[in-house]
Design a protein around this motif. Structure first.
Motif, mmCIF file in Angstrom:
data_model
loop_
_atom_site.group_PDB
_atom_site.id
_atom_site.type_symbol
_atom_site.label_atom_id
_atom_site.label_comp_id
_atom_site.label_asym_id
_atom_site.label_seq_id
_atom_site.Cartn_x
_atom_site.Cartn_y
_atom_site.Cartn_z
ATOM 1 N N ILE A 175 53.569 121.276 161.421
ATOM 2 C CA ILE A 175 53.638 121.818 160.070
ATOM 3 C C ILE A 175 54.562 121.058 159.140
ATOM 4 O O ILE A 175 54.593 121.348 157.950
ATOM 5 N N MET A 212 55.377 121.555 154.763
ATOM 6 C CA MET A 212 56.515 122.263 154.204
ATOM 7 C C MET A 212 57.291 121.438 153.192
ATOM 8 O O MET A 212 58.144 121.937 152.492
ATOM 9 N N ALA A 265 57.644 119.725 149.737
ATOM 10 C CA ALA A 265 56.987 119.949 148.449
ATOM 11 C C ALA A 265 56.027 118.804 148.149
ATOM 12 O O ALA A 265 56.379 117.635 148.368
ATOM 13 N N PHE A 319 47.578 122.470 157.561
ATOM 14 C CA PHE A 319 47.220 123.831 157.179
ATOM 15 C C PHE A 319 45.916 124.253 157.867
ATOM 16 O O PHE A 319 45.825 125.323 158.471
ATOM 17 N N ILE A 327 46.532 124.577 161.785
ATOM 18 C CA ILE A 327 47.213 125.747 162.363
ATOM 19 C C ILE A 327 46.366 127.006 162.204
ATOM 20 O O ILE A 327 46.381 127.878 163.060
ATOM 21 N N LEU A 328 45.600 127.086 161.118
ATOM 22 C CA LEU A 328 44.730 128.250 160.947
ATOM 23 C C LEU A 328 43.645 128.276 162.026
ATOM 24 O O LEU A 328 43.383 129.307 162.650
ATOM 25 N N PHE A 376 40.808 128.090 150.960
ATOM 26 C CA PHE A 376 42.139 127.793 150.448
ATOM 27 C C PHE A 376 42.256 126.329 150.034
ATOM 28 O O PHE A 376 42.795 126.009 148.981
ATOM 29 N N MET A 421 55.601 136.847 144.461
ATOM 30 C CA MET A 421 55.242 138.259 144.620
ATOM 31 C C MET A 421 53.903 138.488 145.325
ATOM 32 O O MET A 421 53.836 139.276 146.272
ATOM 33 N N LEU A 473 59.111 132.508 153.616
ATOM 34 C CA LEU A 473 57.945 131.750 153.163
ATOM 35 C C LEU A 473 57.878 131.737 151.637
ATOM 36 O O LEU A 473 57.572 130.707 151.018
ATOM 37 N N ILE A 513 60.238 129.204 150.400
ATOM 38 C CA ILE A 513 59.702 127.842 150.522
ATOM 39 C C ILE A 513 58.723 127.542 149.388
ATOM 40 O O ILE A 513 58.784 126.489 148.758
ATOM 41 N N ASN A 573 59.290 124.693 146.570
ATOM 42 C CA ASN A 573 58.384 123.555 146.471
ATOM 43 C C ASN A 573 57.656 123.477 145.147
ATOM 44 O O ASN A 573 56.972 122.505 144.861
ATOM 45 N N PRO A 613 63.295 123.802 153.070
ATOM 46 C CA PRO A 613 61.992 124.271 153.541
ATOM 47 C C PRO A 613 61.721 123.912 154.999
ATOM 48 O O PRO A 613 61.172 124.732 155.751
ATOM 49 N N LEU A 614 62.115 122.695 155.391
ATOM 50 C CA LEU A 614 61.831 122.283 156.772
ATOM 51 C C LEU A 614 62.557 123.187 157.762
ATOM 52 O O LEU A 614 61.984 123.634 158.759
ATOM 53 N N ALA A 625 60.992 126.615 157.757
ATOM 54 C CA ALA A 625 59.669 126.595 158.384
ATOM 55 C C ALA A 625 59.780 126.624 159.898
ATOM 56 O O ALA A 625 59.042 127.339 160.575
ATOM 57 N N LEU A 626 60.725 125.854 160.431
ATOM 58 C CA LEU A 626 60.880 125.852 161.888
ATOM 59 C C LEU A 626 61.383 127.213 162.367
ATOM 60 O O LEU A 626 61.059 127.649 163.469
ATOM 61 N N GLN A 640 58.272 129.748 162.269
ATOM 62 C CA GLN A 640 57.006 129.167 162.699
ATOM 63 C C GLN A 640 56.008 130.196 163.240
ATOM 64 O O GLN A 640 54.821 130.127 162.958
ATOM 65 N N LEU A 688 54.025 131.835 160.515
ATOM 66 C CA LEU A 688 53.520 130.994 159.437
ATOM 67 C C LEU A 688 52.051 131.184 159.134
ATOM 68 O O LEU A 688 51.645 131.211 157.995
ATOM 69 N N VAL A 689 51.235 131.343 160.189
ATOM 70 C CA VAL A 689 49.793 131.382 159.973
ATOM 71 C C VAL A 689 49.428 132.551 159.066
ATOM 72 O O VAL A 689 48.729 132.404 158.065
ATOM 73 N N LEU A 742 50.751 131.813 155.488
ATOM 74 C CA LEU A 742 50.077 130.772 154.720
ATOM 75 C C LEU A 742 48.693 131.207 154.282
ATOM 76 O O LEU A 742 48.227 130.833 153.223
ATOM 77 N N SER A 743 48.031 132.006 155.118
ATOM 78 C CA SER A 743 46.681 132.433 154.760
ATOM 79 C C SER A 743 46.723 133.764 154.033
ATOM 80 O O SER A 743 45.695 134.378 153.817
ATOM 81 N N PHE A 744 47.933 134.206 153.643
ATOM 82 C CA PHE A 744 48.096 135.473 152.908
ATOM 83 C C PHE A 744 47.407 136.616 153.655
ATOM 84 O O PHE A 744 46.812 137.474 153.036
#
Lengths: 319, 288
Positions: free
Chosen positions: A134, A138, A140, A192, A195-196, A241, B162, B213, B216, B220, B266-267, B270-271, B274, B277-278, B281-283
């Motif tokens: 990842i 992460m 930017a 991205f 991992i999904l 996405f 948000m 998250l 991050i 970014n 962020p790095l 993120a670790l 982890q 994260l999935v 990231l996919s909300f």
């Protein structure tokens, strides 16, 4: 950015019948129970309105002739749209955006699925790499753009040196720029997808695979007939996405090329940025954005309906 | 699991070696820019334009970047941008949590009229082109004096944080069995107390993951500070592009040092998160 729902409408009766209605529960009038979720959401709704307001204003700009040099705008109907749609630069931006979004999304999906399949094996290398997969995601996109710009430099950049290309190869020339920005996007966002999809693979049921292994099915047959259909919803979520984001790409491309050379990588967002922020022609920029929003919205609706079908099929409703 | 059905189930077959080589290939490509950035950040000005891997490392660049010295080309105040970033992102996450948690709870627990519409409107922010709202906000901010203020940045970063917080936490609240709160209600708890004492502590890992998250994502972000801030409220992502400078001599090593500093938070986060994260990231579009 509308209030369009892709789910069936909410049920009329909000209260889930439950033990909350039992006599032992503290006496709360029914109307207050009904109101509760609304009250809890009020601040969020206010925020949503606070963001919808500028959005509507932005859409309104596109029918004005509003610019910094013209601070007293008047309504000019669809003239902005006529002028933008008749403009060669706009259609070039559409072509650039479409090429970028389609190529980047397809390559990221293929490579991402490939990486997920490779990582799913229980090899030591896979376990180590999974931890760092990842990292690019992460950083930017802007910073990624800066890093790659340093590496792309024909004289001092490390890429030409390592790849033995000499100092004449220019990654960001008008001929190469599009492929280079796609390469950077691929570098940032492929993890991205990976991992999904990897999460999807890990959530699949075991039994069908064992059964068909007993039947002597080949790996490729099982992949095509079992794994891919069940994974499809995960892959589609990643595609949605990625495709939406790639349609409105800005950060990394802006840092790498600022839309150039010429208009070689001038995507719709960069075009809108040039018009609104650099030339201070708010109406023209808003017209660009409104058209991009329409494109994104229609694409999103199409992809989400495909996703809904795929999810139902994967859930076994149709097979 | 399906893994033993993929190529290379046995060690050191041609397929497994090929698969490992493919993976190694990807990770060289993937990690090389990050490693190179670190190396470049450790090089002296004299060595910055070399493309060799052997050099005597120095930490001087980090000091230069943070002390606002020797930046005659760029005049970037990176340290204050760093502090501004922390304030902007921290503020945005805080407000997102205060406003987002109740909304996420309401959306996760009850199906009420308009709940789906509200949720999808929020999700659509994720997909709306940022400039569509930024241009009017730029005009409005200039009119009401929010341009280049931290308050203005916190407000606009809500756009990013948000929806993320609400979507992630909604799926956590949905997964929480309602029986737990019902039992508390039977014990005479009020709804509010049941929420604070039972539900909230149970989704604490989700809240932490969502907050990190969101941080991050806010960190970014580039477009909002680029357009809606100037000197007072500008962030590291904008500051770092200034190191690239215009013409004249480029400060490669300083740029790389700034990139390392800006990428570190962020790095590290993120670790840390982890595992979550999935879903984040996919909300919550795919539950893991």
């Amino acid at each position: 950015m509308t209030t369009q729902s892709v789910r069936p409408p909410a049920q009329a009766d909000p209260e889930i019948p439950s033990r909350a209605d039992s006599p032992a529960a503290p006496e709360v009038p029914r109307w207050r129970r009904k109101l509760r979720p609304y009250l809890l959401s009020v601040p969020a709704v206010l925020i949503v309105i606070g963001i919808l307001y500028p959005f509507v204003i932005g859409a309104y700009y596109s029918v004005l002739n509003y610019a910094a040099v013209n601070p007293n705008p008047v309504f000019i109907g669809l003239r902005n749209f006529v002028s933008v749609l008749g403009d060669v630069e706009f259609w070039s931006s559409v072509r650039v955006t479409a090429t970028f979004a389609v190529v980047a999304t397809v390559v990221e999906t293929l490579v991402g699925v490939g990486i997920a399949l490779l990582l799913n094996r229980s090899s030591l290398i896979g376990r180590i790499f999974e931890k760092v997969l990842i990292l690019p995601l992460m950083i930017a996109p802007v910073i990624a753009g800066v890093i790659w710009k340093l590496m792309f430099n024909p004289q001092f950049g490390v890429l030409n040196h390592v790849l033995g290309l000499g100092s004449t190869f220019d990654w960001l020339s008008s001929h190469n720029a599009m492929w280079s920005v796609i390469l950077v996007d691929l570098w940032i966002f492929t993890p991205f997808v990976a991992i999904l999809v990897l999460a999807g693979i890990r959530s699949l049921p075991k039994e069908p695979f064992e059964a068909s292994a007993v039947d002597g099915a080949s790996w490729f047959y099982m992949f095509r007939k079992l794994m891919l259909p069940m994974l499809w919803p995960y892959i589609l979520v990643a595609v949605i996405f990625r495709f939406m984001d790639n349609l409105k790409v800005f950060d990394a491309v802006y840092v790498l090329t600022a839309g150039g050379p010429g208009i070689a990588t001038r995507t719709l967002q960069i075009g809108a940025f040039e018009d609104s922020i650099i030339n201070l022609d708010y109406s023209r920029g808003s017209t660009y954005m409104f058209l991009l929003w329409v494109i994104v919205f229609i694409t999103a609706r199409l992809l989400v309906s495909v996703l809904g079908k795929a999810q139902r099929r994967a859930a076994g409703a149709e097979s | 699991m399906a893994k033993e059905l993929l190529p290379g189930q046995r060690r050191f077959t041609p397929a497994s070696v090929g698969a490992d080589l493919a993976l190694i290939g990807w990770f060289v490509f993937s990690l090389f820019p990050i490693v190179w950035m670190f190396l470049l950040a450790l090089k002296t000005p004299a060595a910055q334009t070399t493309t060799y891997f052997e050099f005597s490392p120095t930490l001087e660049n980090f000091g230069t970047v943070l002390s606002h010295r020797g930046t005659d080309l760029t005049s970037v105040d990176f340290k204050s941008a760093l502090i501004t970033s922390l304030i902007n992102c921290g503020g945005a996450v805080l407000v997102s949590l205060v406003i987002g948690i109740p909304a996420a709870y309401a959306a996760g627990r009850w199906q009420y009229k308009g709940s789906n519409d509200l949720m999808f409107t929020m999700l659509s922010f994720r997909f709306a082109p940022e400039l569509m709202v930024i241009v009017p906000l730029f005009v409005i901010y200039n009119q009401i004096g929010l341009f280049d203020t931290k308050l203005g940045m916190v407000w606009v970063l809500q756009l990013v944080t948000m929806p993320l917080v609400v979507w992630i936490l909604r799926s956590y609240f949905q997964d929480l069995p309602e029986d737990l709160e019902q039992a508390a209600l039977l014990d005479g708890y009020t709804r509010r107390r049941a929420f604070v004492m039972i539900a909230l502590p149970l989704v604490r890992p989700g809240i932490a993951a969502a907050a990190l998250l969101a941080f991050i994502f806010a960190w970014n972000n580039y477009v909002f500070p680029l357009i809606l801030a100037d000197n007072n409220a500008s962030t590291v992502t904008v500051a770092i592009t200034k190191f690239l400078g215009g013409g004249g001599q480029a400060y490669y090593n300083l740029t790389a040092a700034a990139a390392v500093i800006a990428a570190l938070p962020p790095l590290i986060l993120a670790l840390t998160i982890q595992r979550y994260l999935v879903r984040g990231l996919s909300f919550g579009a795919v539950k893991s």
